[in-house]
Design an enzyme around this catalytic site. Structure first.
Site, PDB file in Angstrom:
ATOM      1  CE1 TYR A  56     -46.783  35.479 -35.979  1.00  0.00           C
ATOM      2  CE2 TYR A  56     -45.762  33.709 -37.245  1.00  0.00           C
ATOM      3  CZ  TYR A  56     -46.861  34.251 -36.623  1.00  0.00           C
ATOM      4  OH  TYR A  56     -48.051  33.565 -36.625  1.00  0.00           O
ATOM      5  CG  ASP A  76     -25.737  33.389 -42.997  1.00  0.00           C
ATOM      6  OD1 ASP A  76     -26.226  32.515 -42.242  1.00  0.00           O
ATOM      7  OD2 ASP A  76     -25.770  33.281 -44.228  1.00  0.00           O
ATOM      8  CB  SER A  85     -38.183  36.477 -35.766  1.00  0.00           C
ATOM      9  OG  SER A  85     -39.306  36.250 -36.604  1.00  0.00           O
ATOM     10  CG  LEU A 104     -41.454  33.640 -33.240  1.00  0.00           C
ATOM     11  CD1 LEU A 104     -41.101  34.696 -34.256  1.00  0.00           C
ATOM     12  CD2 LEU A 104     -42.915  33.727 -32.862  1.00  0.00           C
ATOM     13  CE1 TYR A 124     -47.452  26.138 -37.705  1.00  0.00           C
ATOM     14  CE2 TYR A 124     -46.244  24.456 -38.924  1.00  0.00           C
ATOM     15  CZ  TYR A 124     -47.393  25.201 -38.722  1.00  0.00           C
ATOM     16  OH  TYR A 124     -48.478  25.009 -39.530  1.00  0.00           O
ATOM     17  CE1 TYR A 183     -42.662  24.753 -40.676  1.00  0.00           C
ATOM     18  CE2 TYR A 183     -41.755  23.158 -39.137  1.00  0.00           C
ATOM     19  CZ  TYR A 183     -41.877  24.456 -39.578  1.00  0.00           C
ATOM     20  OH  TYR A 183     -41.222  25.461 -38.920  1.00  0.00           O
ATOM     21  CE  LYS A 227     -39.688  26.731 -36.270  1.00  0.00           C
ATOM     22  NZ  LYS A 227     -38.922  27.978 -35.990  1.00  0.00           N
ATOM     23  CG  LEU A 284     -47.770  35.750 -40.565  1.00  0.00           C
ATOM     24  CD1 LEU A 284     -49.004  36.638 -40.429  1.00  0.00           C
ATOM     25  CD2 LEU A 284     -46.604  36.364 -39.788  1.00  0.00           C
ATOM     26  CB  ALA A 310     -40.372  31.789 -44.082  1.00  0.00           C
TER      27      ALA A 310
HETATM   28  P1  NAD Z   1     -39.915  35.467 -42.425  1.00  0.00           P
HETATM   29  O1  NAD Z   1     -39.529  35.093 -43.808  1.00  0.00           O
HETATM   30  O2  NAD Z   1     -40.470  36.823 -42.192  1.00  0.00           O
HETATM   31  O3  NAD Z   1     -38.689  35.314 -41.412  1.00  0.00           O
HETATM   32  C1  NAD Z   1     -37.663  34.392 -41.547  1.00  0.00           C
HETATM   33  C2  NAD Z   1     -36.384  35.197 -41.669  1.00  0.00           C
HETATM   34  O4  NAD Z   1     -35.251  34.358 -41.495  1.00  0.00           O
HETATM   35  C3  NAD Z   1     -36.225  35.876 -43.019  1.00  0.00           C
HETATM   36  O5  NAD Z   1     -36.090  37.277 -42.820  1.00  0.00           O
HETATM   37  C4  NAD Z   1     -34.922  35.290 -43.551  1.00  0.00           C
HETATM   38  O6  NAD Z   1     -34.179  36.247 -44.275  1.00  0.00           O
HETATM   39  C5  NAD Z   1     -34.229  34.913 -42.256  1.00  0.00           C
HETATM   40  N1  NAD Z   1     -33.141  33.937 -42.381  1.00  0.00           N
HETATM   41  C6  NAD Z   1     -33.133  32.752 -43.047  1.00  0.00           C
HETATM   42  N2  NAD Z   1     -31.936  32.158 -42.912  1.00  0.00           N
HETATM   43  C7  NAD Z   1     -31.170  32.976 -42.137  1.00  0.00           C
HETATM   44  C8  NAD Z   1     -29.833  32.912 -41.659  1.00  0.00           C
HETATM   45  N3  NAD Z   1     -29.033  31.883 -41.940  1.00  0.00           N
HETATM   46  N4  NAD Z   1     -29.372  33.940 -40.893  1.00  0.00           N
HETATM   47  C9  NAD Z   1     -30.167  34.992 -40.609  1.00  0.00           C
HETATM   48  N5  NAD Z   1     -31.437  35.103 -41.040  1.00  0.00           N
HETATM   49  C10 NAD Z   1     -31.927  34.097 -41.798  1.00  0.00           C
HETATM   50  O7  NAD Z   1     -40.913  34.332 -41.953  1.00  0.00           O
HETATM   51  P2  NAD Z   1     -41.675  34.066 -40.569  1.00  0.00           P
HETATM   52  O8  NAD Z   1     -42.667  33.029 -40.922  1.00  0.00           O
HETATM   53  O9  NAD Z   1     -42.142  35.311 -39.937  1.00  0.00           O
HETATM   54  O10 NAD Z   1     -40.554  33.380 -39.682  1.00  0.00           O
HETATM   55  C11 NAD Z   1     -40.103  33.869 -38.438  1.00  0.00           C
HETATM   56  C12 NAD Z   1     -40.110  32.752 -37.410  1.00  0.00           C
HETATM   57  O11 NAD Z   1     -41.454  32.380 -37.139  1.00  0.00           O
HETATM   58  C13 NAD Z   1     -39.397  31.482 -37.878  1.00  0.00           C
HETATM   59  O12 NAD Z   1     -38.713  30.891 -36.779  1.00  0.00           O
HETATM   60  C14 NAD Z   1     -40.558  30.593 -38.267  1.00  0.00           C
HETATM   61  O13 NAD Z   1     -40.238  29.219 -38.230  1.00  0.00           O
HETATM   62  C15 NAD Z   1     -41.546  30.974 -37.183  1.00  0.00           C
HETATM   63  N6  NAD Z   1     -42.949  30.569 -37.413  1.00  0.00           N
HETATM   64  C16 NAD Z   1     -43.604  30.950 -38.529  1.00  0.00           C
HETATM   65  C17 NAD Z   1     -44.920  30.543 -38.737  1.00  0.00           C
HETATM   66  C18 NAD Z   1     -45.680  30.959 -39.975  1.00  0.00           C
HETATM   67  O14 NAD Z   1     -46.736  30.414 -40.252  1.00  0.00           O
HETATM   68  N7  NAD Z   1     -45.209  31.938 -40.737  1.00  0.00           N
HETATM   69  C19 NAD Z   1     -45.566  29.744 -37.771  1.00  0.00           C
HETATM   70  C20 NAD Z   1     -44.875  29.383 -36.616  1.00  0.00           C
HETATM   71  C21 NAD Z   1     -43.549  29.794 -36.454  1.00  0.00           C
END
Ligand code: NAD
EC number: 1.3.1.9
Length: 229
Positions: free
Chosen positions: A15, A72, A119, A169, A171, A181, A189, A219, A223
């Site tokens: 995202y 981080d 994100s 973001l 969920y 989950y 969340k 999506l 992750a």
């Molecule tokens: P993604 O893997 O692209 O993004 C998650 C990112 O978090 C990664 O780049 C990872 O390196 C980073 N990360 C993890 N621990 C970290 C830390 N301690 N410090 C800094 N960065 C850290 O996956 P995504 O699914 O696009 O996730 C982005 C957001 O969207 C998240 O909050 C996720 O919960 C939310 N989301 C995702 C979905 C889905 O289906 N993919 C649905 C609803 C919400």
């Protein structure tokens, strides 16, 4: 133009990347924060043109990322970083990646931002049902996925222009049962959503900054794949 900082971009599948592209297409300058362990691969892939196809904007130009910062979000300042992390090769190769130092670096380089995007999420025990989740796993999920937003907003608000906006973001698993989950991610969340209301009140009153969260659909990001979604 507006300047946006997007925390949680480490490839072109998630995202964060998609939001960066939308903001770039709307004319914003893009700077990103990348999780330290993922920094090298992300930067080298970017340099080698691996993402060039995904960088194409509706007008045909390529999205520019002005700067990539290591971060981080589970550490607020250097005092919080345990020795084993400090001495870890991936971490010792970068510097100023705690939340406080990150905001200071962005301030030094750019002065201010208009948009803050959170994100990122992490739950080390996400594949375990809540009933089998350890205290450490639960707290780690909350730390990386909920408090990380409080911390980021706290440190970035002073460099955000009034009228600015922040977004995270969330969920649907916070309000309905989504088997798989786990690890306290549903709890994380729910906390993020409640915090969004409180922070919107506080940051809105005090600094004229908007705070919102979007409950995103599924999506197949990196992750999501990791938990078999
Ligand atoms: P993604 O893997 O692209 O993004 C998650 C990112 O978090 C990664 O780049 C990872 O390196 C980073 N990360 C993890 N621990 C970290 C830390 N301690 N410090 C800094 N960065 C850290 O996956 P995504 O699914 O696009 O996730 C982005 C957001 O969207 C998240 O909050 C996720 O919960 C939310 N989301 C995702 C979905 C889905 O289906 N993919 C649905 C609803 C919400």
């Amino acid at each position: 133009g507006k300047r946006a900082f997007i925390a949680g971009v480490a490839d072109d599948h998630g995202y964060g990347w998609a939001i960066a592209k939308s903001l770039a297409a709307a004319g914003a300058e893009i700077i990103v924060g990348t999780w330290v362990p993922a920094l090298n691969i992300f930067e080298s892939s970017l340099r080698r043109g691996k993402f060039d196809e995904s960088r194409i904007l509706p007008d045909g130009s390529l999205m520019e990322i002005t700067k990539v910062y290591p971060m981080d979000a589970v550490y607020d300042s250097p005092e919080d970083v345990p020795e084993d992390v400090k001495s870890n090769k991936r971490y010792s190769g970068s510097s100023k990646w705690t939340v406080k130092e990150l905001a200071e670096a962005v301030k030094q380089d750019f002065g201010s931002i208009d948009i803050l995007v959170h994100s990122l999420a992490n739950g080390p025990e996400v594949t375990k049902p809540l009933l089998e989740t350890s205290r450490n796993g639960y707290l780690a999920a909350i730390s990386a996925s909920s408090y990380s937003f409080v911390s980021l907003l706290k440190e970035f608000v002073p460099i955000m222009n009034p009228g600015g906006a922040s977004i995270s973001l969330t969920y649907i698993a916070s309000e309905r049962i989504i088997p798989g989950y786990g690890g306290g991610m549903s709890s994380a969340k729910a906390a993020l959503e409640s915090d969004t209301r409180v922070l919107a009140f506080e940051a809105g009153r005090k600094h004229k900054i908007r705070v919102n969260t979007i409950s995103a659909g599924p999506l197949r990001s990196r992750a999501a794949k990791a938990i078999g979604f």
